[in-house]
Design a protein around this motif. Sequence first.
Motif, PDB file in Angstrom:
ATOM      1  N   GLN A  61      34.360   8.467  14.131  1.00 59.51           N
ATOM      2  CA  GLN A  61      34.081   7.033  14.173  1.00 59.51           C
ATOM      3  C   GLN A  61      32.832   6.690  13.373  1.00 59.51           C
ATOM      4  OE1 GLN A  61      34.063   6.971  18.391  1.00 59.51           O
ATOM      5  NE2 GLN A  61      36.217   6.412  18.568  1.00 59.51           N
ATOM      6  N   ALA A  65      32.828   4.054  10.190  1.00 57.79           N
ATOM      7  CA  ALA A  65      32.207   2.791  10.604  1.00 57.79           C
ATOM      8  C   ALA A  65      31.843   1.898   9.415  1.00 57.79           C
ATOM      9  CB  ALA A  65      30.959   3.066  11.451  1.00 57.79           C
ATOM     10  N   THR A  68      34.893   0.395   7.810  1.00 58.98           N
ATOM     11  CA  THR A  68      35.428  -0.689   8.630  1.00 58.98           C
ATOM     12  C   THR A  68      34.628  -1.966   8.422  1.00 58.98           C
ATOM     13  OG1 THR A  68      36.155   0.912  10.297  1.00 58.98           O
ATOM     14  CG2 THR A  68      35.983  -1.384  10.993  1.00 58.98           C
ATOM     15  N   GLU A 243      32.253  -5.116  13.445  1.00 54.55           N
ATOM     16  CA  GLU A 243      33.244  -4.051  13.464  1.00 54.55           C
ATOM     17  C   GLU A 243      32.592  -2.690  13.266  1.00 54.55           C
ATOM     18  OE1 GLU A 243      33.728  -7.003  12.173  1.00 54.55           O
ATOM     19  OE2 GLU A 243      35.453  -7.630  13.391  1.00 54.55           O
ATOM     20  N   MET A 244      31.548  -2.635  12.408  1.00 56.82           N
ATOM     21  CA  MET A 244      30.829  -1.388  12.251  1.00 56.82           C
ATOM     22  C   MET A 244      30.129  -1.016  13.555  1.00 56.82           C
ATOM     23  SD  MET A 244      27.697  -0.278   9.692  1.00 56.82           S
ATOM     24  CE  MET A 244      26.499  -1.215  10.636  1.00 56.82           C
ATOM     25  N   ALA A 247      32.602   0.404  15.967  1.00 54.85           N
ATOM     26  CA  ALA A 247      32.973   1.788  15.652  1.00 54.85           C
ATOM     27  C   ALA A 247      31.847   2.755  16.023  1.00 54.85           C
ATOM     28  CB  ALA A 247      33.308   1.914  14.169  1.00 54.85           C
ATOM     29  N   LEU A 248      30.619   2.393  15.661  1.00 58.06           N
ATOM     30  CA  LEU A 248      29.485   3.254  15.979  1.00 58.06           C
ATOM     31  C   LEU A 248      29.276   3.375  17.481  1.00 58.06           C
ATOM     32  CD1 LEU A 248      26.868   2.067  13.313  1.00 58.06           C
ATOM     33  CD2 LEU A 248      28.061   4.264  13.381  1.00 58.06           C
TER      34      LEU A 248
END
Length: 443
Positions: A61, A65, A68, A243-244, A247-248
């Motif tokens: 992820q 990230a 994304t 979104e990043m 993901a992070l």
Amino acid sequence: MEKQNVYEKPVTLGNILKFAVPTIAMTVFMSFYTMVDGLFVSNLIGTEALSAINLTAPVIQLVTAISTMLATGGSAVIMKKMGEQKTDEAKEDFTFLILVNVIVGIVMCAVGYLAMDRIFAGMKLSPAVEGYCVEYLSRYLLFTVPILLMNNFTLYMIASEKATLSLVCSVTGGVLNMALDYVFIAGLDLGISGAAVATGLGYSVTAVAGLIVFSRRKSLLHFKKPVFRFRVLANAATNGCSEMATALVTGIITMMFNWTMLRYVGEDGVAAVTIIMYVLMFASSLYTGYSYGVAPMLSFYYGEQNHHKLRKLVSLSMQVITVISAVTVAASFLLTEPLVSVFARPDNPVYGLAVTGNRICTIALLFIGFNIFASGMFTALSNGVVSAVLAFSRSFVFMLLTMLTLPLFLGVNGIWLATPAAELMALSLSVSLMLKYKKRYGY
């Protein structure tokens, strides 16, 4: 003109679904990539290897990230320019952002290899599980650039009215992944490394198709001589930062789940978490697919300042998400035991843990869809700050709060309750922010 005709159609439930259903199907099928790996790994190798896939998830992820962020944020920026009739500039920005992703992919692959051994050595895992982690991730990282291109081309195909092509690519890649999983693991006895290679090759289908499609000038979006515009990169990063962050933060929360389960139950608990994450990921893909599907419409209508269409689109979206939420909750409750039995036999300790956990975590499905849509909507409206606040609060602040407190009072059940509690808290924030910005955007 083809694109204008589609975006100029009346905003009706039928037209929305025609635009969004291929994207929903695509994201649902994409969720099978990891699930298929888990299915083959758990049945052909064992639950220790299944635990390893979950333990590598935070690193994966982290790798994806930034991609994304650029994909979602870049799509919003580019489609807004398309709505403003700045088509040439949008194509230049599109090509520039794809090149940035390639560079990012190469860098992240190198960093991943350098940090891999240290990461797993510090988790105090059994030698078998640690070995599985290193083996899986070392093969997976080889496909970093194709995976990043896949993330980008998926969204740009949707924005270019090629959602059906994106679906075909996802289905093709998923079928290839399943076939290669069997060949590599059962046939060639490549173990968990075979699962990683199968996933990477499956992802590569969309990457290759995107390179071909976007090289053709007939495509609504196509490659053009890129122009470096720092402001475009900054705007894409700002719009996609939610979104990043998701993901992070998802990676961080996954690590917290794993560590907490290792403390309370052991490696069987990590395997149970993995199974439940597959179920939640599958259900969440419905909401994510819908949000991705309508995002270009939101960006386009915002760009042309068509408040009537924007308002109707948001209203109908709320109705669609309500229906999806009700269906997924009912299905998850009814199918808990059959779903879990696919990954673990009833005589396996993992089975009982996963059945109990899934029934509790299913409550979160009542709220997840609205939170995903709210964050995606603000990204599409080029308000990355609000979107980031929603995503960060939902994925990190509220999850951290519930994960640290509920297990102290409820033990393992508190771990399972952390997700529904965090999503409920996030829902209250989503509603308040949507009401706050309603007049500004006219939805």
